[in-house]
Design a protein around this motif. Structure first.
Motif, PDB file in Angstrom:
ATOM      1  N   ARG A 376       0.824  -1.219   0.000  1.00 38.48           N
ATOM      2  CA  ARG A 376       0.000   0.000   0.000  1.00 38.48           C
ATOM      3  C   ARG A 376       0.856   1.267   0.000  1.00 38.48           C
ATOM      4  O   ARG A 376       0.406   2.326  -0.443  1.00 38.48           O
ATOM      5  CB  ARG A 376      -0.937   0.000   1.217  1.00 38.48           C
ATOM      6  CG  ARG A 376      -2.198  -0.825   0.990  1.00 38.48           C
ATOM      7  CD  ARG A 376      -3.071  -0.883   2.213  1.00 38.48           C
ATOM      8  NE  ARG A 376      -2.459  -1.726   3.255  1.00 38.48           N
ATOM      9  CZ  ARG A 376      -3.044  -1.999   4.417  1.00 38.48           C
ATOM     10  NH1 ARG A 376      -4.231  -1.473   4.703  1.00 38.48           N
ATOM     11  NH2 ARG A 376      -2.453  -2.791   5.291  1.00 38.48           N
ATOM     12  N   ASP A 379       1.090   2.527  -3.395  1.00 32.32           N
ATOM     13  CA  ASP A 379      -0.174   2.825  -4.088  1.00 32.32           C
ATOM     14  C   ASP A 379      -0.441   4.336  -4.049  1.00 32.32           C
ATOM     15  O   ASP A 379      -0.504   4.927  -2.961  1.00 32.32           O
ATOM     16  CB  ASP A 379      -1.320   2.070  -3.411  1.00 32.32           C
ATOM     17  CG  ASP A 379      -2.662   2.423  -4.018  1.00 32.32           C
ATOM     18  OD1 ASP A 379      -2.765   2.445  -5.258  1.00 32.32           O
ATOM     19  OD2 ASP A 379      -3.599   2.716  -3.243  1.00 32.32           O
ATOM     20  N   THR A 382      -3.309   5.464  -1.750  1.00 32.95           N
ATOM     21  CA  THR A 382      -2.972   5.360  -0.330  1.00 32.95           C
ATOM     22  C   THR A 382      -2.045   6.501   0.078  1.00 32.95           C
ATOM     23  O   THR A 382      -2.181   7.074   1.167  1.00 32.95           O
ATOM     24  CB  THR A 382      -2.298   3.999  -0.043  1.00 32.95           C
ATOM     25  OG1 THR A 382      -3.213   2.955  -0.376  1.00 32.95           O
ATOM     26  CG2 THR A 382      -1.912   3.883   1.417  1.00 32.95           C
TER      27      THR A 382
END
Length: 395
Positions: A376, A379, A382
């Motif tokens: 994450r 990402d 995120t």
């Protein structure tokens, strides 16, 4: 002075009355020369009107002087007194002080006395009575001057109160976002020249007067019952003209130590937008640093982040959920490291300097974070959510 002692015999009075038009003309001519600011006003129809007013005043004096006992110089007759009062109001209405009018009275008294005394003596007034005549002339002029001063002061007081009401109404219309047509009409009624922009300033009412003394004279003020504000806040709002660009620094300096919140500059007819921003900053609890005012232009990120406190708290809880299993101490250190990592784009040396730790400590903590967050942290969504969640300190 008894009727027998009265120097204004019928012959003297008739001779003086016959000379009134000529004396009025000479008086006006002398005033034009001696008081240049009246030169333009005394031309054409206005000049003839003023000559008539001078004749009225001189006629009033003759009526006063020829009454039984020589008259009471402290009580000029009504029309002349009313005319003098109206002259004073006219000066105030035209934006002039009383200096020119009082100078005109002095010139008029001197010229009128010279010509009327010559006429009176030629018509048989004893030379010994001239002193009494002079006393009446100058006492009469003093009374007319006092009446003009009263008219001038009354107009200023009345027009000042009326203009303040119009300015307050204009401020109210601006703060409530009234249509442009209504705003333009209100500005015209208030004799207020619209600026390019207005900047809203919220501050305690007790601090408003001191601030106004340092701001643009066109600054508008509104007091109690501000739209959208709590009734108990006791805050005033100032709408400051043309305080954008370099002028904003001067505004902020003038507001130092006044617990002020300053909105953004907006086109003057959109002043409500500036007020709404300042009010929102106040309601969200933005506080000044030291004695400086809260400059909303420098606190935009905080305003955005605090716009929905519950949503921000939920987002923070959601994106930091991988840290929930940690104790308070370790969790705080990792949150601190994650915030610095985001701020410095992963540059380990800058993060270490920011946190006052060794770069190896940063490497160790980031290893922990990657174990907890996994992929994450790579990402983009995120990363955005973490940036927003950690953009302000956790309450």
């Amino acid at each position: 002075m008894t009727p027998e002692q009265n120097p204004f015999t019928p012959a003297v009075a008739a001779a003086m009355r016959a000379e009134l038009p000529a004396v009025a003309e000479r008086t006006v001519a002398a005033i034009v020369v001696t008081v240049p600011s009246y030169a333009e006003a005394f031309r054409g129809d206005m000049g003839r009107a003023i000559e008539n007013a001078v004749q009225l005043a001189l006629g009033g004096f003759l009526q006063l002087a020829t009454t039984t006992g020589g008259g009471d110089a402290s009580r000029p007759i009504g029309p002349a007194l009313e005319g003098a009062y109206a002259l004073g109001r006219g000066e105030a209405k035209n934006g002039r002080s009383m200096d020119a009018l009082l100078a005109a009275y002095r010139v008029g008294a001197r010229v009128a006395w010279r010509h009327m005394s010559e006429t009176a003596v030629a018509a048989g007034m004893p030379a010994a009575s001239l002193a009494r005549f002079a006393e009446l002339v100058f006492a009469y002029i003093d009374a007319l001057s006092a009446s003009s001063v009263a008219g001038h002061a009354d107009h200023l007081a009345t027009s000042g109160r009326e203009r303040r009401r119009h300015l307050e109404r204009l401020a109210e219309l601006l703060l409530t976002g009234s249509p442009a047509f209504d705003l333009a009409a209100a500005a015209e009624r208030a004799d207020w020249t619209p600026p390019r922009t207005l900047t809203a300033v919220l501050l305690p009412e007790a601090r408003a007067l001191g601030a106004l003394a340092q701001l643009d004279a066109r600054t508008l003020q509104a007091g109690a019952d501000l739209p959208g504000a709590e009734p108990s806040t006791e805050r005033a709002v100032l709408l400051v003209p043309d305080a954008e660009g370099f002028a904003r620094a001067g505004l902020l300096k003038a507001l130092t130590g006044r617990e002020a919140v300053v909105g953004p500059p907006r086109p003057w007819q959109d002043a409500r937008s500036s007020y709404s921003r300042a009010l929102r900053a106040l309601q969200l609890g933005l506080r000044p640093e030291d004695d400086a005012p809260v400059d909303t232009e420098q606190r935009l990120a905080e305003l955005v982040l605090r716009a929905d406190g519950e949503a921000l708290a939920d987002l923070r809880a959601q994106v930091l959920a991988p840290l929930d299993g940690l104790g308070p101490g370790p969790r705080e250190k990792l949150v601190e490291t994650l915030r610095s990592w985001l701020l410095h784009h992963g540059r380990r040396e800058k993060i270490a300097a920011d946190l006052f730790v060794h770069p190896q400590t940063v490497r160790y903590r980031m290893g922990q974070l990657r174990e907890l967050f996994g992929q994450r942290l790579d990402d983009p969504r995120t990363m955005l959510e973490l940036t927003i969640a950690l953009g302000t300190a956790e309450p």
